[in-house]
Design an enzyme around this catalytic site. Structure first.
Site, mmCIF file in Angstrom:
data_model
loop_
_atom_site.group_PDB
_atom_site.id
_atom_site.type_symbol
_atom_site.label_atom_id
_atom_site.label_comp_id
_atom_site.label_asym_id
_atom_site.label_seq_id
_atom_site.Cartn_x
_atom_site.Cartn_y
_atom_site.Cartn_z
ATOM 1 N N PHE A 165 0.852 -1.188 0.000
ATOM 2 C CA PHE A 165 0.000 0.000 0.000
ATOM 3 C C PHE A 165 0.884 1.234 0.000
ATOM 4 O O PHE A 165 1.638 1.467 0.945
ATOM 5 C CB PHE A 165 -0.966 0.060 1.192
ATOM 6 C CG PHE A 165 -1.852 1.270 1.106
ATOM 7 C CD1 PHE A 165 -3.011 1.242 0.342
ATOM 8 C CD2 PHE A 165 -1.505 2.465 1.722
ATOM 9 C CE1 PHE A 165 -3.813 2.377 0.213
ATOM 10 C CE2 PHE A 165 -2.295 3.601 1.594
ATOM 11 C CZ PHE A 165 -3.446 3.556 0.843
ATOM 12 N N ASP A 224 9.289 2.970 2.157
ATOM 13 C CA ASP A 224 8.087 3.746 2.452
ATOM 14 C C ASP A 224 7.816 3.617 3.949
ATOM 15 O O ASP A 224 7.271 2.615 4.410
ATOM 16 C CB ASP A 224 6.897 3.249 1.622
ATOM 17 C CG ASP A 224 5.644 4.094 1.867
ATOM 18 O OD1 ASP A 224 5.629 4.880 2.840
ATOM 19 O OD2 ASP A 224 4.680 3.961 1.085
ATOM 20 N N LYS A 233 2.175 11.072 7.153
ATOM 21 C CA LYS A 233 1.347 10.824 8.342
ATOM 22 C C LYS A 233 1.836 11.588 9.576
ATOM 23 O O LYS A 233 1.545 12.768 9.692
ATOM 24 C CB LYS A 233 1.228 9.317 8.575
ATOM 25 C CG LYS A 233 0.415 8.653 7.453
ATOM 26 C CD LYS A 233 -0.188 7.324 7.802
ATOM 27 C CE LYS A 233 -1.262 6.943 6.796
ATOM 28 N NZ LYS A 233 -0.796 6.051 5.758
#
Ligand SMILES: *Cc1c(COP(=O)(O)O)cnc(C)c1O
Length: 404
Positions: free
Chosen positions: A145, A230, A259
């Site tokens: 993802f 990531d 985030k």
């Protein structure tokens, strides 16, 4: 005359009527939050066991982060990158120093950071490695993802994320997560990069087999290929280290961050990495109107200051150990498996138990907010300010809901 107080149902009706249906949220309407707790429009309190998928690592409205935002709101919020401002340089320097990297490329959303890293890797392949134009290949992991843009969903292996969004961007090869031999087999002289989540969040908090990440580093070194980590969800203290890669003593050439970098206040993302790689970008080749804006940089600097103390990494280790010990007790009692690291756990519901959605709704009814990922996994990721007593409370409720 009595004033009508809108109910939970009324707010949900508005969402249903006026917002696109690209999410299926739990039926709770949050009005306020502080630390590890949120309060809904009816005044009911819930323990937040999801923390905005790690965007709220420091809890809701951390006083130092709110103070930094408020102070900057009174000075300057946006200049565009047409001009310099007094927050960008300090932010980039402090982030580079925190992460042990040379250069910082600020963006906004996580997907933008990933897109930026992919563009940089391709350009590096053509300008530095000497790959023939338009033939660069990037190796990714199955069940990855990395966000929702058309290029990123092009290499997703999730059919729901892809269906009806083609034609897709070419140049990506997906191989099984955790299988370094599959990566080795996929590398060619046109390979620019390997893009990987050091722990796969969306896939269910999947920690790869021991040695996998070190093996990827070795393969990348031997084949002049970039390793892109990531760390948008796994990084910034979530697993008990600054980066999840740190557990293996591995360094990436590029890291994507997002985030928690925005402190739960606004979207702040970045690519950080080596000068030889990020240095390939020239003026006009890439950018973003809001990327590196003064407000984002001021909040980001306050986030960096919190991380530099190591306090949150430590909390994630210590309280995370407690979380995993407590969740481990549920294995065989409604739980099939618990995965994860630090204050991050994928709780696999045992066959015959409630589905992930039903379990999340039952948790919500008992005052604990978390969310399923996949069909049968609960993703537990409390803010790192959570106490052991609060963890106990949340785990007790999970035991109640899943216990047989
Ligand atoms: C959330 C996430 C993204 C995308 O971030 P957005 O801010 O939602 O675009 C990318 N990669 C990982 C690993 C993520 O968890």
């Amino acid at each position: 005359m009595t004033a009508t107080v809108p109910t939970t149902a009324a707010f949900i009706e508005l969402d249903e009527r006026w917002s696109t249906h690209n999410y299926h949220p739990l039926p709770v309407v949050i009005a306020e939050a502080e630390g590890a707790w949120v309060t809904d429009v009816q005044g009911k309190r819930y323990l937040d066991f999801l923390a905005g998928y790690s965007a709220l690592n420091f809890g809701h409205r951390h006083p130092a982060l709110v103070a930094a935002a408020v102070e900057q709101l009174h000075r300057v919020t946006l200049t565009s990158r047409a001009f310099h401002h007094d927050q960008l340089g300090p932010f980039c320097r402090e982030l580079a120093e925190l992460t042990g990297t040379d250069l910082v490329l600020p963006m906004n959303s996580g997907a933008e950071a990933v897109e930026s890293a992919l563009k940089v890797a391709r350009k590096w392949a053509y300008r530095v490695k000497g790959v023939p134009q338009d033939t660069a290949q990037i190796i990714v992991a199955g069940a990855n993802f990395h966000g929702r843009t058309t290029t990123i969903v092009s290499f997703s292996t999730d059919e729901v994320a892809r269906a009806d969004f083609g034609p897709f961007t070419p140049g990506f090869t997906a191989v099984k997560y955790g299988d370094a031999q599959a990566v080795e087999a996929a590398i060619t002289d046109r390979t620019a990069a390997v893009l990987v989540e050091p722990v796969q969040g969306e896939a269910g908090v999947v920690v790869p087999p021991a040695g996998y990440l070190r093996e990827l580093r070795r393969l990348c070194d031997e084949n002049n290929v970039l390793l892109i980590a990531d760390e948008i969800q796994s990084g910034l203290a979530r697993t008990g280290e600054l980066f999840a890669l740190d557990h293996d003593g591995v360094r990436a050439d590029l890291y994507t961050l997002g985030k928690a970098l925005g402190g739960g206040i606004l979207p702040v993302s970045a690519v950080v990495g080596r000068r030889e790689v990020l240095g390939v970008l020239r003026p006009g080749e890439h950018g973003s109107t809001f990327g590196g804006n003064p407000l984002a940089c001021a909040v980001g600097r306050a986030v960096i200051k919190l991380l530099a103390t190591g306090e949150f990494q430590e909390r994630s280790r210590v309280v995370g150990e407690h979380l995993h010990r407590r969740l481990g007790e549920l294995v065989g009692r409604g739980v099939a498996e618990v995965r994860g690291r630090g204050l991050w756990a994928g709780v696999e519901i045992a066959p015959g138990g409630p589905g992930g959605r039903a379990a999340s709704e039952a948790l919500m009814a008992r005052g604990v907010l978390c969310k399923e990922t996949q069909e049968t996994t609960l993703r537990v990721a409390p803010p790192l300010v959570v106490t052991e007593a609060e963890v106990d409370r949340g785990v007790d409720v999970i035991a109640e809901v899943l216990g047989t």
